[in-house]
Design a protein around this motif. Structure first.
Motif, PDB file in Angstrom:
ATOM      1  N   MET A  54       0.847  -1.176   0.000  1.00 21.16           N
ATOM      2  CA  MET A  54       0.000   0.000   0.000  1.00 21.16           C
ATOM      3  C   MET A  54       0.889   1.235   0.000  1.00 21.16           C
ATOM      4  N   GLY A  55       0.563   2.177  -0.891  1.00 19.76           N
ATOM      5  CA  GLY A  55       1.314   3.417  -0.964  1.00 19.76           C
ATOM      6  C   GLY A  55       2.525   3.373  -1.877  1.00 19.76           C
ATOM      7  N   GLU A  56       2.934   2.185  -2.324  1.00 14.45           N
ATOM      8  CA  GLU A  56       4.098   2.049  -3.203  1.00 14.45           C
ATOM      9  C   GLU A  56       3.706   2.300  -4.656  1.00 14.45           C
ATOM     10  N   THR A  57       4.719   2.576  -5.493  1.00 13.23           N
ATOM     11  CA  THR A  57       4.492   2.795  -6.916  1.00 13.23           C
ATOM     12  C   THR A  57       5.076   1.643  -7.710  1.00 13.23           C
ATOM     13  N   LEU A  58       4.300   1.141  -8.653  1.00  8.86           N
ATOM     14  CA  LEU A  58       4.695   0.063  -9.547  1.00  8.86           C
ATOM     15  C   LEU A  58       4.979   0.667 -10.916  1.00  8.86           C
ATOM     16  N   ARG A  59       6.176   0.422 -11.459  1.00  8.78           N
ATOM     17  CA  ARG A  59       6.539   0.938 -12.780  1.00  8.78           C
ATOM     18  C   ARG A  59       6.686  -0.223 -13.754  1.00  8.78           C
ATOM     19  N   ILE A  60       6.163  -0.033 -14.967  1.00  6.59           N
ATOM     20  CA  ILE A  60       6.196  -1.072 -15.991  1.00  6.59           C
ATOM     21  C   ILE A  60       6.819  -0.488 -17.247  1.00  6.59           C
ATOM     22  N   ASN A  61       7.766  -1.220 -17.832  1.00  7.02           N
ATOM     23  CA  ASN A  61       8.411  -0.819 -19.079  1.00  7.02           C
ATOM     24  C   ASN A  61       8.388  -2.013 -20.023  1.00  7.02           C
TER      25      ASN A  61
ATOM     26  N   LYS B 234       0.510  -1.513 -26.937  1.00  8.87           N
ATOM     27  CA  LYS B 234      -0.563  -0.580 -26.598  1.00  8.87           C
ATOM     28  C   LYS B 234      -0.316  -0.105 -25.166  1.00  8.87           C
ATOM     29  N   PRO B 235      -0.879   1.045 -24.776  1.00 10.82           N
ATOM     30  CA  PRO B 235      -0.708   1.503 -23.395  1.00 10.82           C
ATOM     31  C   PRO B 235      -1.192   0.454 -22.391  1.00 10.82           C
ATOM     32  N   VAL B 236      -0.478   0.332 -21.282  1.00 12.05           N
ATOM     33  CA  VAL B 236      -0.850  -0.614 -20.223  1.00 12.05           C
ATOM     34  C   VAL B 236      -2.139  -0.134 -19.580  1.00 12.05           C
ATOM     35  N   SER B 237      -3.096  -1.044 -19.428  1.00 17.03           N
ATOM     36  CA  SER B 237      -4.377  -0.682 -18.818  1.00 17.03           C
ATOM     37  C   SER B 237      -4.702  -1.641 -17.683  1.00 17.03           C
ATOM     38  N   GLY B 238      -5.569  -1.186 -16.795  1.00 15.11           N
ATOM     39  CA  GLY B 238      -6.010  -2.002 -15.677  1.00 15.11           C
ATOM     40  C   GLY B 238      -7.458  -1.714 -15.366  1.00 15.11           C
ATOM     41  N   ASN B 239      -7.992  -2.467 -14.417  1.00 14.55           N
ATOM     42  CA  ASN B 239      -9.383  -2.248 -14.022  1.00 14.55           C
ATOM     43  C   ASN B 239      -9.469  -2.185 -12.505  1.00 14.55           C
ATOM     44  N   GLY B 240     -10.580  -1.715 -12.004  1.00 17.28           N
ATOM     45  CA  GLY B 240     -10.773  -1.638 -10.561  1.00 17.28           C
ATOM     46  C   GLY B 240     -10.177  -0.379  -9.961  1.00 17.28           C
ATOM     47  N   SER B 241     -10.177  -0.333  -8.634  1.00 20.77           N
ATOM     48  CA  SER B 241      -9.728   0.863  -7.929  1.00 20.77           C
ATOM     49  C   SER B 241      -8.538   0.599  -7.007  1.00 20.77           C
ATOM     50  N   VAL B 242      -7.859  -0.535  -7.210  1.00 18.19           N
ATOM     51  CA  VAL B 242      -6.717  -0.902  -6.368  1.00 18.19           C
ATOM     52  C   VAL B 242      -5.497  -0.045  -6.703  1.00 18.19           C
ATOM     53  N   LEU B 243      -5.304   0.227  -8.003  1.00 15.94           N
ATOM     54  CA  LEU B 243      -4.178   1.032  -8.459  1.00 15.94           C
ATOM     55  C   LEU B 243      -4.675   2.322  -9.084  1.00 15.94           C
ATOM     56  N   GLU B 244      -3.886   3.364  -8.926  1.00 18.99           N
ATOM     57  CA  GLU B 244      -4.204   4.664  -9.526  1.00 18.99           C
ATOM     58  C   GLU B 244      -3.051   5.039 -10.450  1.00 18.99           C
TER      59      GLU B 244
ATOM     60  N   LYS C 208      -5.346   1.011  -2.576  1.00 18.79           N
ATOM     61  CA  LYS C 208      -6.389   0.269  -1.873  1.00 18.79           C
ATOM     62  C   LYS C 208      -6.023  -1.212  -1.845  1.00 18.79           C
ATOM     63  N   ASP C 209      -6.312  -1.887  -0.738  1.00 16.41           N
ATOM     64  CA  ASP C 209      -6.090  -3.332  -0.670  1.00 16.41           C
ATOM     65  C   ASP C 209      -6.939  -4.043  -1.713  1.00 16.41           C
ATOM     66  N   GLY C 210      -6.363  -5.076  -2.305  1.00 20.15           N
ATOM     67  CA  GLY C 210      -7.123  -5.864  -3.266  1.00 20.15           C
ATOM     68  C   GLY C 210      -6.243  -6.435  -4.351  1.00 20.15           C
ATOM     69  N   ARG C 211      -6.889  -6.837  -5.428  1.00 18.02           N
ATOM     70  CA  ARG C 211      -6.218  -7.499  -6.537  1.00 18.02           C
ATOM     71  C   ARG C 211      -6.716  -6.896  -7.849  1.00 18.02           C
ATOM     72  N   THR C 212      -5.805  -6.741  -8.805  1.00 20.08           N
ATOM     73  CA  THR C 212      -6.178  -6.234 -10.124  1.00 20.08           C
ATOM     74  C   THR C 212      -5.262  -6.827 -11.178  1.00 20.08           C
TER      75      THR C 212
ATOM     76  N   TRP D 289       0.383  -9.645 -19.470  1.00 15.37           N
ATOM     77  CA  TRP D 289      -0.469  -9.302 -18.341  1.00 15.37           C
ATOM     78  C   TRP D 289       0.192  -9.745 -17.052  1.00 15.37           C
ATOM     79  N   VAL D 290      -0.244  -9.100 -15.968  1.00 12.33           N
ATOM     80  CA  VAL D 290       0.237  -9.437 -14.633  1.00 12.33           C
ATOM     81  C   VAL D 290      -0.894  -9.169 -13.637  1.00 12.33           C
ATOM     82  N   THR D 291      -0.993 -10.009 -12.645  1.00 14.36           N
ATOM     83  CA  THR D 291      -1.949  -9.795 -11.551  1.00 14.36           C
ATOM     84  C   THR D 291      -1.199  -9.146 -10.399  1.00 14.36           C
ATOM     85  N   VAL D 292      -1.722  -8.045  -9.897  1.00 14.34           N
ATOM     86  CA  VAL D 292      -1.107  -7.294  -8.810  1.00 14.34           C
ATOM     87  C   VAL D 292      -1.979  -7.431  -7.565  1.00 14.34           C
TER      88      VAL D 292
END
Length: 84
Positions: A1-8, A18-28, A49-53, A78-81
């Motif tokens: 929680m509070g950390e930043t995930l970077r993807i290259n 294509k641009p990396v996309s996600g769903n839900g409200s776990v990551l901003e 937010k706690d959870g999985r995306t 794809w990756v599950t976070v």
């Protein structure tokens, strides 16, 4: 929680990601910086937010070559976070 995930993802002009996309409200989504190479996809997400995306992107499996036969395949990334 509070950390930043970077993807290259390294792509090419003929096989761009294509641009990396996600769903839900776990990551901003947050500022990922500048993409320096044509075809690359850079992204950054802050865990808010706690959870999985799932994050995902796609690109052509084969480079398009005008006037030549090419495939219509797609390469998927794809990756599950999980945020705790």
């Amino acid at each position: 929680m509070g950390e930043t995930l970077r993807i290259n993802l390294d792509g090419t002009a003929k096989r761009p990601w294509k641009p990396v996309s996600g769903n839900g409200s776990v990551l901003e989504a947050t500022n990922a910086g500048i993409v320096l190479q044509t075809g690359d996809a850079n992204a950054a997400f802050k865990a808010v937010k706690d959870g999985r995306t799932r994050l995902e992107s796609t690109r052509p499996l084969c480079a398009a070559q005008p006037g030549r036969v090419s495939c219509l395949g797609i390469q998927e990334w794809w990756v599950t976070v999980v945020v705790k």
